[in-house]
Write an enzyme that holds these catalytic residues in place. Structure first.
Site, short mmCIF file in Angstrom:
data_model
loop_
_atom_site.label_atom_id
_atom_site.label_comp_id
_atom_site.label_asym_id
_atom_site.label_seq_id
_atom_site.Cartn_x
_atom_site.Cartn_y
_atom_site.Cartn_z
N HIS A 52 0.77 -1.18 0.06
CA HIS A 52 0.10 -0.13 0.06
C HIS A 52 0.86 1.21 0.03
O HIS A 52 1.65 1.51 0.81
CB HIS A 52 -0.80 0.02 1.40
CG HIS A 52 -1.82 1.22 1.24
ND1 HIS A 52 -3.01 1.14 0.82
CD2 HIS A 52 -1.67 2.49 1.66
CE1 HIS A 52 -3.76 2.23 0.81
NE2 HIS A 52 -2.89 3.33 1.51
N HIS A 72 -2.25 3.82 -8.05
CA HIS A 72 -2.64 2.66 -9.18
C HIS A 72 -2.38 3.53 -10.40
O HIS A 72 -2.41 4.67 -10.76
CB HIS A 72 -4.01 2.46 -9.16
CG HIS A 72 -5.28 3.56 -9.02
ND1 HIS A 72 -5.43 4.14 -7.74
CD2 HIS A 72 -5.98 4.21 -9.97
CE1 HIS A 72 -6.00 5.09 -7.78
NE2 HIS A 72 -6.54 5.10 -9.04
P1 5GP Z 1 -8.88 7.24 -9.73
O1 5GP Z 1 -10.34 7.85 -9.88
O2 5GP Z 1 -8.64 6.95 -8.13
O3 5GP Z 1 -7.84 7.39 -10.54
O4 5GP Z 1 -9.38 5.72 -10.12
C1 5GP Z 1 -9.87 4.44 -9.72
C2 5GP Z 1 -10.52 3.60 -10.45
O5 5GP Z 1 -10.77 2.42 -9.72
C3 5GP Z 1 -11.85 3.90 -11.28
O6 5GP Z 1 -11.43 4.02 -12.54
C4 5GP Z 1 -12.76 3.06 -10.82
O7 5GP Z 1 -13.64 2.66 -11.93
C5 5GP Z 1 -12.04 2.02 -10.32
N1 5GP Z 1 -12.55 1.04 -9.42
C6 5GP Z 1 -13.10 1.59 -8.20
N2 5GP Z 1 -13.62 0.58 -7.60
C7 5GP Z 1 -13.36 -0.55 -8.20
C8 5GP Z 1 -13.50 -2.09 -7.77
O8 5GP Z 1 -14.07 -2.47 -6.83
N3 5GP Z 1 -12.95 -2.90 -9.03
C9 5GP Z 1 -12.59 -2.47 -9.89
N4 5GP Z 1 -12.06 -3.48 -10.88
N5 5GP Z 1 -12.37 -1.18 -10.19
C10 5GP Z 1 -12.75 -0.21 -9.19
ZN ZN Z 2 -4.25 -0.34 -0.37
#
Ligand code: 5GP
Ligand code: ZN
Length: 113
Positions: free
Chosen positions: A45, A98
Protein backbone atom coordinates in the site's frame (compact mmCIF):
# COMPACT_ATOMS: atom_id res chain seq x y z
CA UNK A 1 -6.79 -0.40 7.01
CA UNK A 2 -9.91 0.02 4.94
CA UNK A 3 -8.49 0.03 1.39
CA UNK A 4 -10.51 -1.36 -1.50
CA UNK A 5 -7.46 -2.15 -3.64
CA UNK A 6 -5.71 -3.95 -0.76
CA UNK A 7 -8.92 -6.02 -0.42
CA UNK A 8 -8.84 -6.77 -4.19
CA UNK A 9 -5.16 -7.82 -3.96
CA UNK A 10 -6.02 -10.14 -1.04
CA UNK A 11 -8.87 -11.62 -3.13
CA UNK A 12 -11.56 -10.47 -0.69
CA UNK A 13 -13.20 -8.41 -3.43
CA UNK A 14 -13.42 -10.15 -6.81
CA UNK A 15 -11.59 -8.67 -9.79
CA UNK A 16 -10.77 -9.66 -13.36
CA UNK A 17 -7.07 -10.42 -13.01
CA UNK A 18 -4.88 -9.44 -15.96
CA UNK A 19 -1.40 -9.92 -14.48
CA UNK A 20 0.28 -10.76 -11.20
CA UNK A 21 3.83 -11.12 -9.93
CA UNK A 22 5.39 -10.94 -6.47
CA UNK A 23 5.03 -7.16 -6.25
CA UNK A 24 2.39 -6.14 -8.81
CA UNK A 25 -1.29 -6.87 -9.43
CA UNK A 26 -3.27 -5.78 -12.48
CA UNK A 27 -7.01 -6.04 -13.06
CA UNK A 28 -9.71 -4.67 -15.33
CA UNK A 29 -11.23 -1.35 -14.29
CA UNK A 30 -14.86 -1.81 -13.25
CA UNK A 31 -15.87 1.34 -15.16
CA UNK A 32 -13.74 1.32 -18.33
CA UNK A 33 -12.87 4.69 -19.89
CA UNK A 34 -11.47 3.13 -23.10
CA UNK A 35 -11.88 -0.17 -24.99
CA UNK A 36 -8.98 -1.48 -22.88
CA UNK A 37 -8.67 -0.15 -19.32
CA UNK A 38 -6.37 -1.94 -16.91
CA UNK A 39 -5.38 -0.84 -13.42
CA UNK A 40 -1.87 -1.68 -12.23
CA UNK A 41 -1.15 -1.52 -8.52
CA UNK A 42 1.69 -2.41 -6.16
CA UNK A 43 0.82 -5.11 -3.63
CA UNK A 44 2.33 -2.83 -0.98
CA UNK A 45 0.00 0.00 0.00
CA UNK A 46 1.33 3.37 -1.18
CA UNK A 47 -1.29 6.16 -0.95
CA UNK A 48 -0.47 8.01 -4.19
CA UNK A 49 2.35 9.13 -6.50
CA UNK A 50 2.83 12.01 -4.07
CA UNK A 51 4.04 9.46 -1.49
CA UNK A 52 6.78 7.94 -3.69
CA UNK A 53 10.19 8.19 -2.04
CA UNK A 54 13.55 6.45 -1.85
CA UNK A 55 12.09 3.76 0.43
CA UNK A 56 9.23 2.62 -1.81
CA UNK A 57 10.40 3.60 -5.32
CA UNK A 58 11.29 -0.03 -6.03
CA UNK A 59 7.57 -0.87 -6.07
CA UNK A 60 7.04 1.78 -8.73
CA UNK A 61 9.96 0.44 -10.74
CA UNK A 62 8.33 -3.01 -10.66
CA UNK A 63 5.03 -1.51 -11.86
CA UNK A 64 6.76 0.09 -14.85
CA UNK A 65 8.56 -3.16 -15.64
CA UNK A 66 5.18 -4.96 -15.63
CA UNK A 67 3.28 -2.43 -17.75
CA UNK A 68 4.85 -3.37 -21.13
CA UNK A 69 4.06 -7.04 -20.45
CA UNK A 70 0.47 -6.19 -19.53
CA UNK A 71 0.09 -3.94 -22.58
CA UNK A 72 1.44 -6.67 -24.88
CA UNK A 73 -0.89 -9.27 -23.35
CA UNK A 74 -3.82 -6.92 -23.98
CA UNK A 75 -2.83 -6.42 -27.63
CA UNK A 76 -1.94 -2.72 -27.30
CA UNK A 77 0.47 -2.81 -30.24
CA UNK A 78 -0.31 0.71 -31.44
CA UNK A 79 0.32 2.48 -28.14
CA UNK A 80 -1.51 3.31 -24.97
CA UNK A 81 -1.68 5.86 -22.17
CA UNK A 82 -0.50 5.46 -18.56
CA UNK A 83 -2.10 7.78 -16.02
CA UNK A 84 -1.98 8.13 -12.27
CA UNK A 85 -4.34 10.57 -10.61
CA UNK A 86 -3.11 12.31 -7.45
CA UNK A 87 -5.21 13.87 -4.72
CA UNK A 88 -8.23 16.13 -4.91
CA UNK A 89 -7.35 18.16 -8.02
CA UNK A 90 -6.15 15.00 -9.77
CA UNK A 91 -9.54 13.33 -9.03
CA UNK A 92 -7.94 10.37 -7.24
CA UNK A 93 -10.84 8.37 -5.81
CA UNK A 94 -8.94 5.33 -4.44
CA UNK A 95 -6.08 6.17 -2.08
CA UNK A 96 -3.85 3.24 -3.10
CA UNK A 97 -1.51 4.27 -5.90
CA UNK A 98 -2.67 2.86 -9.23
CA UNK A 99 -1.73 3.34 -12.84
CA UNK A 100 -4.46 3.38 -15.45
CA UNK A 101 -3.41 1.71 -18.72
CA UNK A 102 -5.79 2.89 -21.42
CA UNK A 103 -5.86 1.90 -25.06
CA UNK A 104 -7.52 -0.02 -27.82
CA UNK A 105 -8.47 3.19 -29.67
CA UNK A 106 -6.96 6.58 -30.51
CA UNK A 107 -7.29 8.49 -27.24
CA UNK A 108 -8.20 12.17 -26.98
CA UNK A 109 -5.23 14.55 -27.12
CA UNK A 110 -6.57 16.72 -24.34
CA UNK A 111 -5.59 15.61 -20.84
CA UNK A 112 -6.22 18.79 -18.87
CA UNK A 113 -8.99 21.30 -18.23
P1 5GP B 1 -8.99 7.05 -9.66
O1 5GP B 1 -10.24 7.81 -9.89
O2 5GP B 1 -8.68 6.93 -8.19
O3 5GP B 1 -7.83 7.48 -10.47
O4 5GP B 1 -9.28 5.59 -10.19
C1 5GP B 1 -9.95 4.62 -9.46
C2 5GP B 1 -10.42 3.61 -10.47
O5 5GP B 1 -10.77 2.43 -9.77
C3 5GP B 1 -11.66 4.06 -11.24
O6 5GP B 1 -11.38 4.05 -12.63
C4 5GP B 1 -12.72 3.04 -10.85
O7 5GP B 1 -13.57 2.68 -11.92
C5 5GP B 1 -11.90 1.86 -10.37
N1 5GP B 1 -12.53 1.07 -9.33
C6 5GP B 1 -13.08 1.54 -8.17
N2 5GP B 1 -13.56 0.52 -7.44
C7 5GP B 1 -13.29 -0.61 -8.15
C8 5GP B 1 -13.54 -2.00 -7.90
O8 5GP B 1 -14.10 -2.40 -6.88
N3 5GP B 1 -13.14 -2.87 -8.85
C9 5GP B 1 -12.51 -2.48 -9.99
N4 5GP B 1 -12.16 -3.43 -10.87
N5 5GP B 1 -12.24 -1.17 -10.26
C10 5GP B 1 -12.63 -0.26 -9.35
ZN1 ZN C 1 -4.27 -0.34 -0.27
Amino acid sequence: MDCIFCAIIRGEIPSKKLYEDEAVYSFADINPQAPVHALVVPKKHIPSADAINGENADEVKKIFCAIPKIAASLGLKNGYRVITNVGEDGCQSVKHIHFHVLGGAKLPENMGV
